[in-house]
Design a protein around this motif. Sequence first.
Motif, mmCIF file in Angstrom:
data_model
loop_
_atom_site.group_PDB
_atom_site.id
_atom_site.type_symbol
_atom_site.label_atom_id
_atom_site.label_comp_id
_atom_site.label_asym_id
_atom_site.label_seq_id
_atom_site.Cartn_x
_atom_site.Cartn_y
_atom_site.Cartn_z
ATOM 1 N N PRO A 37 31.931 28.209 41.286
ATOM 2 C CA PRO A 37 33.291 27.862 40.854
ATOM 3 C C PRO A 37 34.262 28.371 41.533
ATOM 4 N N ALA A 38 35.521 27.776 41.675
ATOM 5 C CA ALA A 38 36.622 28.286 42.341
ATOM 6 C C ALA A 38 37.024 29.361 41.555
ATOM 7 N N GLU A 39 37.117 29.173 40.157
ATOM 8 C CA GLU A 39 37.696 30.463 39.521
ATOM 9 C C GLU A 39 37.163 31.845 39.396
ATOM 10 N N SER A 40 35.801 31.762 39.901
ATOM 11 C CA SER A 40 34.918 33.107 39.976
ATOM 12 C C SER A 40 34.020 33.246 41.284
ATOM 13 N N SER A 41 34.530 32.495 42.328
ATOM 14 C CA SER A 41 33.676 32.671 43.641
ATOM 15 C C SER A 41 34.892 32.672 44.958
ATOM 16 N N ARG A 42 34.535 33.757 45.779
ATOM 17 C CA ARG A 42 35.393 33.526 46.895
ATOM 18 C C ARG A 42 34.816 32.469 47.872
ATOM 19 N N PRO A 43 35.667 31.843 48.634
ATOM 20 C CA PRO A 43 35.098 30.868 49.400
ATOM 21 C C PRO A 43 33.950 30.923 50.084
ATOM 22 N N GLY A 44 32.951 29.933 50.222
ATOM 23 C CA GLY A 44 31.679 30.289 50.735
ATOM 24 C C GLY A 44 30.712 30.530 49.758
ATOM 25 N N THR A 45 30.829 31.046 48.389
ATOM 26 C CA THR A 45 29.750 31.519 47.825
ATOM 27 C C THR A 45 28.932 30.286 47.352
ATOM 28 N N MET A 46 27.572 30.368 47.519
ATOM 29 C CA MET A 46 26.862 29.490 47.167
ATOM 30 C C MET A 46 25.807 29.799 46.098
ATOM 31 N N LYS A 47 25.465 28.655 45.157
ATOM 32 C CA LYS A 47 24.513 29.125 44.230
ATOM 33 C C LYS A 47 23.253 28.059 44.366
ATOM 34 N N ILE A 48 22.189 28.650 44.477
ATOM 35 C CA ILE A 48 20.795 27.837 44.481
ATOM 36 C C ILE A 48 20.298 27.743 43.064
ATOM 37 N N VAL A 49 19.730 26.776 42.972
ATOM 38 C CA VAL A 49 19.182 26.243 41.423
ATOM 39 C C VAL A 49 17.836 25.662 41.918
ATOM 40 N N ALA A 112 37.514 45.409 52.682
ATOM 41 C CA ALA A 112 37.480 46.856 52.561
ATOM 42 C C ALA A 112 36.277 47.228 51.642
ATOM 43 N N LEU A 113 35.649 46.326 51.110
ATOM 44 C CA LEU A 113 34.442 46.914 50.161
ATOM 45 C C LEU A 113 33.166 46.408 50.602
ATOM 46 N N ARG A 114 32.109 47.189 50.318
ATOM 47 C CA ARG A 114 30.780 47.059 50.733
ATOM 48 C C ARG A 114 29.771 46.908 49.628
ATOM 49 N N GLY A 115 28.641 46.343 49.840
ATOM 50 C CA GLY A 115 27.653 46.512 48.731
ATOM 51 C C GLY A 115 28.062 45.783 47.330
ATOM 52 N N THR A 116 27.685 46.867 46.423
ATOM 53 C CA THR A 116 27.966 46.395 44.870
ATOM 54 C C THR A 116 29.408 46.549 44.659
ATOM 55 N N ASP A 117 30.114 47.340 45.251
ATOM 56 C CA ASP A 117 31.630 47.522 45.141
ATOM 57 C C ASP A 117 32.217 45.982 45.399
ATOM 58 N N PHE A 118 31.590 45.436 46.451
ATOM 59 C CA PHE A 118 32.093 44.065 46.815
ATOM 60 C C PHE A 118 31.992 43.132 45.749
ATOM 61 N N LEU A 119 30.628 43.231 45.513
ATOM 62 C CA LEU A 119 30.108 42.141 44.357
ATOM 63 C C LEU A 119 30.853 42.293 42.910
ATOM 64 N N ASN A 120 31.080 43.618 42.469
ATOM 65 C CA ASN A 120 31.843 43.924 41.362
ATOM 66 C C ASN A 120 33.348 43.505 41.579
ATOM 67 N N ALA A 121 34.014 43.279 42.628
ATOM 68 C CA ALA A 121 35.275 43.102 42.619
ATOM 69 C C ALA A 121 35.479 41.565 42.100
ATOM 70 N N PRO A 122 36.766 41.443 41.705
ATOM 71 C CA PRO A 122 37.105 39.757 41.335
ATOM 72 C C PRO A 122 37.043 38.921 42.442
ATOM 73 N N GLN A 123 36.680 37.904 42.310
ATOM 74 C CA GLN A 123 36.355 36.781 43.151
ATOM 75 C C GLN A 123 37.037 35.509 42.780
ATOM 76 N N ARG A 124 37.861 35.012 43.583
ATOM 77 C CA ARG A 124 38.188 33.498 43.143
ATOM 78 C C ARG A 124 38.735 32.841 44.259
ATOM 79 N N SER A 125 38.888 31.602 44.498
ATOM 80 C CA SER A 125 39.280 30.732 45.674
ATOM 81 C C SER A 125 40.309 29.647 44.897
ATOM 82 N N GLU A 126 40.714 28.897 45.903
ATOM 83 C CA GLU A 126 41.365 27.609 45.424
ATOM 84 C C GLU A 126 40.380 26.433 45.791
ATOM 85 N N ALA A 127 40.647 25.389 44.976
ATOM 86 C CA ALA A 127 39.936 24.194 44.977
ATOM 87 C C ALA A 127 39.806 23.678 46.457
#
Length: 149
Positions: A37-49, A112-127
């Motif tokens: 979802p755009a509201e919680s993912s940076r561009p390119g984030t993929m979900k596998i289900v 600037a962030l790596r590893g879990t710091d990157f994953l814990n940072a807020p992420q979002r994107s535009e539709a």
Amino acid sequence: MTDTTSSCPYCPLSTAAGEPPGGWVYRDDLWLVHHGPAESSRPGTMKIVSTRHYTDFAEMTLEETVSFGSLLRALDAAMRAGTDAERVHLVSTRDRVQHFHAWLYPRPASHALRGTDFLNAPQRSEAADVDLAAEAVRRHLSGPAPVSG
């Protein structure tokens, strides 16, 4: 091979008529892949289900296990080629929704962030960025290698 549970929010995905934002990036009998979802993912984030209802890696069939590895390999390459990702982080907790799913987060070299710091940072994107990123990954995805039994 689709086991479903009526109370599971992910089970209807495999038979849903509509498409998620950005469309399906990959879809077969075992896996569904779409942009987060755009509201919680940076561009390119993929979900596998998984198309079948189960929760843990230990519950995978041999076919699912092999195909998941092949799918990860193909998505990693496509995400790095289709986005500015230097690394693709894999996360799969299955705590909130107990249906097997995994997230792939592209981390650009310039971040600037790596590893879990990157994953814990807020992420979002535009539709619009979701649509562009999903198309770029889809364009670079040659698909996982066939599973032979």
